[in-house]
Write a protein that holds these residues in place. Structure first.
Motif, PDB file in Angstrom:
ATOM      1  N   VAL A 118      66.641  43.490 -16.717  1.00 16.82           N
ATOM      2  CA  VAL A 118      65.526  43.648 -15.782  1.00 16.82           C
ATOM      3  C   VAL A 118      64.818  42.323 -15.548  1.00 16.82           C
ATOM      4  CG1 VAL A 118      63.362  44.870 -15.363  1.00 16.82           C
ATOM      5  CG2 VAL A 118      65.245  46.041 -16.520  1.00 16.82           C
ATOM      6  N   GLU A 119      64.767  41.474 -16.566  1.00 16.74           N
ATOM      7  CA  GLU A 119      64.084  40.194 -16.435  1.00 16.74           C
ATOM      8  C   GLU A 119      64.830  39.224 -15.517  1.00 16.74           C
ATOM      9  OE1 GLU A 119      61.120  39.740 -17.694  1.00 16.74           O
ATOM     10  OE2 GLU A 119      61.205  41.777 -18.540  1.00 16.74           O
ATOM     11  N   SER A 120      66.085  39.549 -15.167  1.00 20.49           N
ATOM     12  CA  SER A 120      66.864  38.635 -14.335  1.00 20.49           C
ATOM     13  C   SER A 120      66.665  38.877 -12.835  1.00 20.49           C
ATOM     14  CB  SER A 120      68.348  38.735 -14.686  1.00 20.49           C
ATOM     15  OG  SER A 120      68.893  39.971 -14.275  1.00 20.49           O
ATOM     16  N   TRP A 121      65.826  39.876 -12.486  1.00 21.89           N
ATOM     17  CA  TRP A 121      65.511  40.074 -11.072  1.00 21.89           C
ATOM     18  C   TRP A 121      64.815  38.822 -10.529  1.00 21.89           C
ATOM     19  CZ3 TRP A 121      67.493  43.437  -7.932  1.00 21.89           C
ATOM     20  CH2 TRP A 121      67.768  44.750  -8.314  1.00 21.89           C
ATOM     21  N   SER A 122      65.230  38.350  -9.359  1.00 19.61           N
ATOM     22  CA  SER A 122      64.579  37.204  -8.729  1.00 19.61           C
ATOM     23  C   SER A 122      64.696  37.324  -7.218  1.00 19.61           C
ATOM     24  CB  SER A 122      65.204  35.879  -9.196  1.00 19.61           C
ATOM     25  OG  SER A 122      66.545  35.779  -8.758  1.00 19.61           O
ATOM     26  N   LYS A 123      63.709  36.766  -6.523  1.00 23.87           N
ATOM     27  CA  LYS A 123      63.768  36.768  -5.067  1.00 23.87           C
ATOM     28  C   LYS A 123      64.762  35.694  -4.640  1.00 23.87           C
ATOM     29  CE  LYS A 123      60.102  37.420  -2.505  1.00 23.87           C
ATOM     30  NZ  LYS A 123      58.842  37.203  -1.728  1.00 23.87           N
TER      31      LYS A 123
ATOM     32  N   SER B 269      76.823  40.879  -7.197  1.00 18.88           N
ATOM     33  CA  SER B 269      75.626  41.217  -7.966  1.00 18.88           C
ATOM     34  C   SER B 269      74.834  42.300  -7.245  1.00 18.88           C
ATOM     35  CB  SER B 269      74.735  39.980  -8.160  1.00 18.88           C
ATOM     36  OG  SER B 269      75.384  39.005  -8.947  1.00 18.88           O
ATOM     37  N   LEU B 270      74.100  43.093  -8.011  1.00 19.49           N
ATOM     38  CA  LEU B 270      73.235  44.113  -7.438  1.00 19.49           C
ATOM     39  C   LEU B 270      72.071  43.436  -6.728  1.00 19.49           C
ATOM     40  CD1 LEU B 270      72.464  47.123  -7.167  1.00 19.49           C
ATOM     41  CD2 LEU B 270      71.229  46.891  -9.347  1.00 19.49           C
ATOM     42  N   ALA B 271      71.790  43.887  -5.502  1.00 18.30           N
ATOM     43  CA  ALA B 271      70.729  43.281  -4.701  1.00 18.30           C
ATOM     44  C   ALA B 271      69.897  44.370  -4.043  1.00 18.30           C
ATOM     45  CB  ALA B 271      71.311  42.348  -3.642  1.00 18.30           C
ATOM     46  N   ILE B 272      68.688  43.990  -3.637  1.00 19.63           N
ATOM     47  CA  ILE B 272      67.790  44.873  -2.906  1.00 19.63           C
ATOM     48  C   ILE B 272      67.318  44.152  -1.647  1.00 19.63           C
ATOM     49  CG2 ILE B 272      65.582  46.109  -2.903  1.00 19.63           C
ATOM     50  CD1 ILE B 272      67.602  47.409  -4.690  1.00 19.63           C
ATOM     51  N   TYR B 273      67.496  44.810  -0.488  1.00 20.63           N
ATOM     52  CA  TYR B 273      66.958  44.291   0.761  1.00 20.63           C
ATOM     53  C   TYR B 273      65.603  44.949   0.993  1.00 20.63           C
ATOM     54  CZ  TYR B 273      71.779  42.784   1.756  1.00 20.63           C
ATOM     55  OH  TYR B 273      73.018  42.202   1.699  1.00 20.63           O
ATOM     56  N   GLN B 274      64.576  44.133   1.179  1.00 20.05           N
ATOM     57  CA  GLN B 274      63.223  44.629   1.396  1.00 20.05           C
ATOM     58  C   GLN B 274      62.799  44.288   2.828  1.00 20.05           C
ATOM     59  OE1 GLN B 274      60.262  42.504  -0.788  1.00 20.05           O
ATOM     60  NE2 GLN B 274      58.616  43.986  -0.392  1.00 20.05           N
ATOM     61  N   CYS B 275      62.843  45.290   3.710  1.00 20.46           N
ATOM     62  CA  CYS B 275      62.489  45.097   5.114  1.00 20.46           C
ATOM     63  C   CYS B 275      61.659  46.282   5.594  1.00 20.46           C
ATOM     64  CB  CYS B 275      63.734  44.972   5.994  1.00 20.46           C
ATOM     65  SG  CYS B 275      64.892  43.684   5.492  1.00 20.46           S
TER      66      CYS B 275
ATOM     67  N   ASP C 287      58.685  44.474 -10.474  1.00 18.17           N
ATOM     68  CA  ASP C 287      57.365  45.109 -10.450  1.00 18.17           C
ATOM     69  C   ASP C 287      56.769  45.154  -9.054  1.00 18.17           C
ATOM     70  OD1 ASP C 287      57.486  45.551 -13.142  1.00 18.17           O
ATOM     71  OD2 ASP C 287      56.375  43.737 -13.696  1.00 18.17           O
ATOM     72  N   ILE C 288      56.980  44.088  -8.270  1.00 20.54           N
ATOM     73  CA  ILE C 288      56.372  44.009  -6.951  1.00 20.54           C
ATOM     74  C   ILE C 288      56.956  45.048  -5.983  1.00 20.54           C
ATOM     75  CG2 ILE C 288      57.979  42.330  -5.968  1.00 20.54           C
ATOM     76  CD1 ILE C 288      55.563  40.953  -4.676  1.00 20.54           C
TER      77      ILE C 288
ATOM     78  N   SER D 114      63.031  40.155   2.639  1.00 18.91           N
ATOM     79  CA  SER D 114      63.307  39.482   1.370  1.00 18.91           C
ATOM     80  C   SER D 114      64.539  40.102   0.721  1.00 18.91           C
ATOM     81  CB  SER D 114      62.116  39.604   0.421  1.00 18.91           C
ATOM     82  OG  SER D 114      60.976  38.935   0.937  1.00 18.91           O
ATOM     83  N   ILE D 115      65.319  39.269   0.052  1.00 20.17           N
ATOM     84  CA  ILE D 115      66.495  39.739  -0.677  1.00 20.17           C
ATOM     85  C   ILE D 115      66.286  39.435  -2.162  1.00 20.17           C
ATOM     86  CG2 ILE D 115      68.978  39.522  -1.005  1.00 20.17           C
ATOM     87  CD1 ILE D 115      69.258  38.759   1.888  1.00 20.17           C
ATOM     88  N   TRP D 116      66.332  40.474  -2.982  1.00 21.85           N
ATOM     89  CA  TRP D 116      66.187  40.346  -4.425  1.00 21.85           C
ATOM     90  C   TRP D 116      67.552  40.555  -5.080  1.00 21.85           C
ATOM     91  CZ3 TRP D 116      61.296  39.643  -6.784  1.00 21.85           C
ATOM     92  CH2 TRP D 116      60.205  39.702  -5.899  1.00 21.85           C
TER      93      TRP D 116
END
Length: 400
Positions: free
Chosen positions: A274-279, A248-254, A230-231, A264-266
């Motif tokens: 979807v509930e398993s997303w974590s920072k 695992s699928l990840a998202i880099y937030q820069c 959500d964030i 941050s890496i999610w």
């Protein structure tokens, strides 16, 4: 030796050997050459390699690509993740594409020992290659009938991966346009047999957009969507990059608009949940950095530095270390790599050739008085500036 061994036993033994050895062993006899060159054996070898890599604490190799100032060309090298990730600890790979494009190729991804390269990084797509650097084989793919000119004003992105169901590599090309309720699709990641892009689309209200992940299943050839945490839904979309972290699928937030100091890496710990997303972690580098390139088995994070070099960030000490591997900041690409026999049958030989005497064929545009390294650096700046201006204009009124 094969005269005293059943063919099944011989096949079982050979399937556990590294590809470089198998290439040499094809010269032992016609029967060995025929065996090693069959689709069945290549598939069996890939299965054995996958089993070895799935065991506890496997040794991983990384391929590193960068544009060298000294050699004025792109360099590929293999680094073992079990050794110090330093400039002197690598094995150089022959680059058959050296001087074939103006600057360097975009690497779309790596899968089953094969890299996919496209020359669309600084312009339109004129060539797409599949390349197995270990056995020195390549395949030139036919270009799609839909060209940049025929799809204008659409933008195009590419994805690459391996279709496990049909046992083949695939490249997907997506054309998209800025429309009221459409998608825009920046960089991608291949995991779980699917290509993933971070995208954004406008909502019912014209002044709102939402970020999400667009998914393309390589086997079934269908699109799907995955929600982001959500964030991240209302984050600036060009600050988000899809990646793969420990399968695992990840998202880099820069912050992509300037040299980032934090990121941050999610991680989606359970694919599709979807509930398993974590920072996963948050890093802070006071001197700033350009891009996250990957994470080593010891937890060190590989980043591009301000000086155009490769640095490692230690999560425990919060300190960075220069690795002595230099290149233009946008030319760095790092990926885990497993050796394979892929492309042995359908590929052609891919060896490095000396530079062409006619540099204009390589896209120098007659700029013989300008240093090639400076041209690459300026090209990277122009590319990044143009993309940011394009995205900013598209998002004006939504986020700004």
């Amino acid at each position: 030796m094969s005269d005293y061994l059943p063919e099944e036993a011989l096949t079982h033994i050979l399937s556990r050997l590294p590809p470089k050895s198998l290439i040499k062993f094809r010269c032992v006899s016609k029967s060995w050459n025929s065996l090693i060159s069959t689709p069945y054996f290549i598939s069996l070898h890939a299965q054995q390699s996958a089993l070895s890599n799935s065991r506890a604490d496997p040794v991983t190799d990384f391929i590193v690509r960068r544009y060298s100032k000294d050699e004025k060309a792109e360099i590929y090298s293999v680094h073992s993740d079990s050794a110090e990730f330093l400039e002197q600890n690598y094995v150089r790979i022959e680059n058959p594409f050296r001087h074939m494009t103006r600057f360097y190729y975009r690497i779309l991804g790596s899968s089953n020992g094969v890299l996919c390269l496209s020359d669309d990084l600084f312009g339109h797509t004129h060539s797409i290659f599949l390349w197995n650097p270990v056995i020195r084989r390549k395949v030139a793919l036919p270009l799609p009938k839909a060209t940049f000119e025929s799809t204008w004003p659409c933008m195009c992105v590419l994805g690459f991966g391996f279709d496990v169901k049909n046992g083949d590599f695939k490249v997907v090309r997506v054309a998209y346009a800025q429309v009221d309720y459409g998608y825009s699709v920046p960089p991608k990641a291949f995991v779980n047999g699917k290509v993933h892009w971070v995208a954004y689309r406008s909502k019912a209200r014209q002044d709102e957009v939402e970020n999400l992940i667009i998914v393309f299943d390589m086997s079934n050839e269908v699109f799907d969507e995955l929600p982001l945490p959500d964030i991240l839904t209302n984050e600036l979309p060009f600050n988000l990059n899809a990646a793969v972290l420990d399968h695992s699928l990840a998202i880099y937030q820069c912050d992509a608009r300037s040299w980032s100091k934090s990121c941050s890496i999610w991680v989606m710990k359970k694919y599709g949940d979807v509930e398993s997303w974590s920072k996963h972690l948050h890093i802070n580098v006071e001197e700033g950095f350009g891009t996250i390139l990957g994470v080593r088995r010891n937890g060190d994070i590989l980043l591009t530095a301000r000086n155009g070099g490769l640095i490692a960030y230690n999560q425990d000490t919060k300190a960075t270390m220069e690795l002595g591997i230099l290149g233009t900041k946008d030319s760095f690409y790092v990926c885990s790599h497993a050796e394979s026999l892929a492309l042995l049958i359908e590929g052609e030989e891919a060896r490095e050739h000396p530079p062409s005497e006619n540099l204009d064929q390589c896209g120098s545009s007659g700029d013989n008085d300008e240093d090639p390294y400076e041209r690459v650096t300026k090209g990277e700046v122009r590319k990044q500036t143009s993309m940011l201006q394009y995205l900013t204009a598209m998002l004006e009124g939504w986020f700004m």
